[in-house]
Write a protein that holds these residues in place. Structure first.
Motif, short mmCIF file in Angstrom:
data_model
loop_
_atom_site.label_atom_id
_atom_site.label_comp_id
_atom_site.label_asym_id
_atom_site.label_seq_id
_atom_site.Cartn_x
_atom_site.Cartn_y
_atom_site.Cartn_z
N GLY A 105 35.67 31.90 43.39
CA GLY A 105 36.70 30.97 42.96
C GLY A 105 36.33 30.30 41.65
N GLY A 106 35.07 29.95 41.49
CA GLY A 106 34.62 29.33 40.25
C GLY A 106 34.67 30.27 39.07
N ILE A 107 34.29 31.53 39.28
CA ILE A 107 34.34 32.51 38.18
C ILE A 107 35.79 32.77 37.79
N ALA A 108 36.67 32.95 38.79
CA ALA A 108 38.08 33.18 38.48
C ALA A 108 38.66 32.03 37.67
N ARG A 109 38.27 30.80 38.02
CA ARG A 109 38.75 29.64 37.29
C ARG A 109 38.25 29.64 35.84
N LEU A 114 35.78 32.12 29.40
CA LEU A 114 34.86 33.19 29.02
C LEU A 114 35.47 34.12 27.98
N GLN A 115 36.76 34.42 28.13
CA GLN A 115 37.49 35.26 27.18
C GLN A 115 36.73 36.56 26.92
N ALA A 116 36.33 37.24 27.98
CA ALA A 116 35.55 38.46 27.83
C ALA A 116 35.82 39.37 29.01
N SER A 117 35.77 40.68 28.77
CA SER A 117 35.94 41.64 29.85
C SER A 117 34.65 41.88 30.60
N VAL A 118 33.51 41.56 29.97
CA VAL A 118 32.18 41.72 30.57
C VAL A 118 31.37 40.47 30.29
N PHE A 119 30.60 40.01 31.27
CA PHE A 119 29.80 38.79 31.05
C PHE A 119 28.58 38.79 31.98
N TRP A 120 27.57 38.02 31.55
CA TRP A 120 26.40 37.77 32.39
C TRP A 120 26.74 36.72 33.44
N LEU A 121 26.04 36.78 34.57
CA LEU A 121 26.15 35.75 35.59
C LEU A 121 24.74 35.34 36.01
N LEU A 196 36.90 42.75 38.25
CA LEU A 196 36.53 42.51 39.64
C LEU A 196 37.32 41.35 40.25
N PHE A 197 37.86 40.48 39.40
CA PHE A 197 38.55 39.28 39.88
C PHE A 197 40.07 39.44 39.80
N ALA A 198 40.50 40.68 39.95
CA ALA A 198 41.93 41.02 39.99
C ALA A 198 42.14 42.01 41.14
N PRO A 215 34.04 33.04 48.17
CA PRO A 215 32.71 33.56 47.85
C PRO A 215 32.80 34.89 47.08
N LEU A 216 31.71 35.27 46.46
CA LEU A 216 31.65 36.50 45.68
C LEU A 216 31.32 37.72 46.53
N ALA A 217 30.53 37.55 47.59
CA ALA A 217 30.02 38.69 48.35
C ALA A 217 31.12 39.63 48.85
N PRO A 218 32.25 39.14 49.40
CA PRO A 218 33.28 40.08 49.87
C PRO A 218 33.83 40.96 48.74
N LEU A 219 33.97 40.41 47.54
CA LEU A 219 34.45 41.21 46.41
C LEU A 219 33.43 42.30 46.08
N LEU A 220 32.15 41.91 46.05
CA LEU A 220 31.11 42.89 45.75
C LEU A 220 31.07 43.99 46.80
N ARG A 221 31.21 43.62 48.07
CA ARG A 221 31.16 44.64 49.13
C ARG A 221 32.33 45.61 49.03
N ARG A 222 33.53 45.12 48.69
CA ARG A 222 34.66 46.02 48.51
C ARG A 222 34.38 47.00 47.37
N ALA A 223 33.84 46.48 46.28
CA ALA A 223 33.54 47.34 45.14
C ALA A 223 32.40 48.31 45.46
N MET A 224 31.40 47.86 46.25
CA MET A 224 30.32 48.76 46.66
C MET A 224 30.86 49.91 47.50
N ASP A 225 31.77 49.61 48.41
CA ASP A 225 32.34 50.66 49.26
C ASP A 225 33.09 51.70 48.44
#
Length: 252
Positions: A105-109, A114-121, A196-198, A215-225
């Motif tokens: 939620g925080g990253i999406a906000r 950020l105005q970038a397609s790729v970023f560090w976290l 990842l946030f779309a 949380p971020l983990a569910p998004l990561l798990r979907r992308a991992m699958d």
């Protein structure tokens, strides 16, 4: 020949730090000092030293203390005398919504800042003073089809079961608990793609105008699958400064 500007960074600093109380009753966790410097300052210094020029910090609990501490720029003096400047923007979740929005939620906000397609976290409560924020890694990730690249670490004593698996091909694996396979701990250091946030990975509206906490983990798990998350094992010094005891150990 044109050069690609360094990608920006998102630093997570909105958490309440419940396990760090009473230290965090009056000081936000990312401003607690490790070896004479605020936790968040270690990341900012490493980012500036790696040539990153922009960072967004999200805040909630005592968020004004963080923005008052760092203001809009972070400067790094190199031994050569050259000075590196990192500009800082803030996503004030506490001010806007009255609470933290969790990681996704925080990253999406913060994506419009950020105005970038790729970023560090990076998480502001992790101590990893030697992590390089390597520009070559960022370029490889940007040229790949991955939605995320994670740095995993050996499981610390307080998290023995780990989070994700790692295939020989360098893919992060969302392993069910029932599968007896080696897991490693997600370090909270990563390269992420805004995609990842779309949908279909994330259903939070662009900019998260309603302040959805997720949380971020569910998004990561979907992308991992889907085979869209890569990873590597980081063996450098890394500490999740989650309790007063771990903080004291680092400072002795």
């Amino acid at each position: 020949m044109t050069t690609t500007p360094p990608i920006p960074a998102m630093l997570l600093a909105a958490g309440r730090g419940e396990r760090m109380r009473p230290l965090t009753n009056t000081t936000p966790k990312p401003l607690l000092e490790v070896r004479g410097r605020a936790l968040l300052e270690w990341h900012l210094g490493a980012l500036a030293g790696a040539g990153v020029r922009r960072a967004v910090i999200n805040t909630a609990w005592l968020g004004e203390r963080i923005s008052e501490h760092f203001f809009s720029h972070f400067g790094l003096q190199r031994p050569s005398g050259e000075r590196e400047q990192l500009s800082i923007s803030y996503s004030h979740e506490g001010r806007d919504f009255g609470h933290a929005l969790e990681t996704a939620g925080g990253i999406a906000r913060a994506l419009p800042l950020l105005q970038a397609s790729v970023f560090w976290l990076a998480a502001g409560d992790v101590y990893a003073p030697d992590f390089p924020f390597d520009a070559a890694s960022a370029r490889r990730f940007a040229a790949s089809g991955a939605l995320a690249h994670l740095w995993l670490v050996p499981n610390p004593a307080h998290h023995p079961r780990g989070d994700f698996g790692l295939s020989p091909e360098g893919l992060a694996l969302s392993l069910p608990e029932a599968i007896a396979a080696p897991r490693h701990t997600y370090s909270t250091l990563a390269l992420l793609r805004a995609e990842l946030f779309a949908p279909p990975w994330c259903d939070i509206p662009p900019g998260n105008p309603q302040g959805v906490a997720a949380p971020l983990a569910p998004l990561l798990r979907r992308a991992m699958d889907a085979g869209r998350v890569t990873a590597e094992l980081y063996q450098g010094l890394w500490v999740d400064v989650g309790t007063p005891e771990r903080l004291a150990q680092l400072n002795t």
